[in-house]
Design an enzyme around this catalytic site. Structure first.
Site, mmCIF file in Angstrom:
data_model
loop_
_atom_site.group_PDB
_atom_site.id
_atom_site.type_symbol
_atom_site.label_atom_id
_atom_site.label_comp_id
_atom_site.label_asym_id
_atom_site.label_seq_id
_atom_site.Cartn_x
_atom_site.Cartn_y
_atom_site.Cartn_z
ATOM 1 N N LYS A 284 0.839 -1.200 0.000
ATOM 2 C CA LYS A 284 0.000 0.000 0.000
ATOM 3 C C LYS A 284 0.875 1.252 0.000
ATOM 4 C CE LYS A 284 -3.887 -2.425 1.864
ATOM 5 N NZ LYS A 284 -4.553 -3.011 3.011
ATOM 6 N N GLN B 121 -5.116 -1.779 9.164
ATOM 7 C CA GLN B 121 -4.949 -3.110 8.578
ATOM 8 C C GLN B 121 -5.544 -4.186 9.495
ATOM 9 O OE1 GLN B 121 -3.498 -3.697 5.427
ATOM 10 N NE2 GLN B 121 -4.357 -5.724 5.766
ATOM 11 N N ASP C 263 -11.717 2.165 3.200
ATOM 12 C CA ASP C 263 -11.985 0.732 3.046
ATOM 13 C C ASP C 263 -13.484 0.473 2.887
ATOM 14 O OD1 ASP C 263 -9.890 -1.058 2.924
ATOM 15 O OD2 ASP C 263 -9.509 -1.044 5.087
#
Ligand code: NAP
Length: 280
Positions: free
Chosen positions: A49, A93, A116
């Site tokens: 990322k 995460q 997300d």
């Protein structure tokens, strides 16, 4: 002859578009990635990322917190990032270490920065069809379809898997594109027969060689979201590629299909967040 949908090439093309868009913006989109603990797979995802952010010219911040980070410490960091004017997207995460409650952390993220699309506000918006952010993996699948000239409208689509991050939102996105959608799971009766109805079959199960040729209609489009390790540690999808690709019109490989698209969609969401927050 089946056509192989090349997720790597499509992803590269989209990243170039994003890079050009970023160069045209008066403010650099900023993404914060938070990693708690030492999960090796998560470390790889976070590194990828970071690299992707560099590639498209984002500002990025990475927070690597120890395994024993407390709930208060993590929530404080989220609060800080919610307030930070340089940050438009926040990604924590997952999975988190067991003593931390992922749901609580997701709820704490400002929905405007929830790139997300896991916050219930954004999940609800996806359901309604009036969304700012698309969940990254299902959105990647939709891009692969549209950039391959495949329109789900009026088609029978079968999604295997009903997780909150892949199966359910995938079904909603296909529905919004006017497909007739069936969702299958571990309690579905005669899964093979249901799958054989599919013009577009999306598998998100997490088991190697799960989708076999007898489950696929001649000429179907098969999208393999699965990411599994075979007995030699090699990355494989859910689909028995060699036999299934004999029957399909289009198929995604693993690796090089859906996988590269997920981070690309995260970048796209971060640009969207930046535009909305900065009124651009
Ligand atoms: P998950 O939460 O474990 O969900 C798996 C789904 O498969 C569940 O809904 C489960 O049904 C269903 N399932 C399991 N066994 C089945 C069976 N025998 N018959 C029918 N359905 C069955 O997994 P996930 O997070 O959605 O991920 C799925 C796969 O996608 C994994 O391999 C994951 O690594 C991969 N993935 C890839 C990306 C990417 O970027 N390419 C992103 C996310 C995930 P029940 O609900 O009934 O248990």
């Amino acid at each position: 002859m089946t056509k192989i949908i090349n997720g790597k090439d499509i992803s590269t093309a989209i990243r170039q578009e994003i890079r050009a868009e970023v160069e045209s913006l008066p403010k650099r989109p900023g993404l914060a990635v938070v990693l708690v603990g030492n999960d090796p797979a998560s470390q790889v995802y976070v590194r990828n990322k970071e690299r992707a952010c560099e590639e498209v010219g984002f500002y990025s911040e990475k927070y690597t917190l120890p395994e024993d980070t407390t709930r208060e410490q993590l929530l404080d960091l989220v609060d800080q990032l919610n307030e930070s004017p340089a940050i438009h997207g926040i990604l924590v995460q997952l999975p988190l270490p067991k003593h931390l409650d992922a749901e609580e952390v997701i709820l704490r993220i400002d929905p405007k920065k929830d790139v997300d699309a896991f916050h219930p506000v954004n999940v609800g918006k996806i359901m309604i069809g009036n969304f700012d952010f698309l969940p990254c993996t299902p959105a990647g699948v939709m891009e692969l379809l549209s950039r391959s000239g495949i329109d789900p409208a009026g088609k029978e689509c079968v999604v295997i898997g009903r997780s909150n991050i892949v199966g359910k939102p995938q079904a909603m996105l296909l529905l919004h594109k006017n497909a007739t959608v069936t969702i299958c799971h571990s309690r579905t009766k005669d899964l093979a027969a249901v799958c054989r109805r599919a013009d577009i079959l999306v598998s998100a199960v997490g088991r190697a060689n799960f989708v076999t040729a007898d489950m696929v209609k001649e000429g179907a489009v098969v999208i393999d979201v699965g990411m599994n390790r075979d007995e030699n540690g090699k990355l494989v999808g859910d689909v028995a590629f060699a036999e299934v690709s004999e029957k399909t019109s289009y198929i995604t490989p693993v690796p090089g299909g859906v996988g590269p698209m997920t981070i690309t969609m995260l970048l796209k969401n971060t640009v969207t967040a930046c535009r909305r927050i900065e009124n651009l």
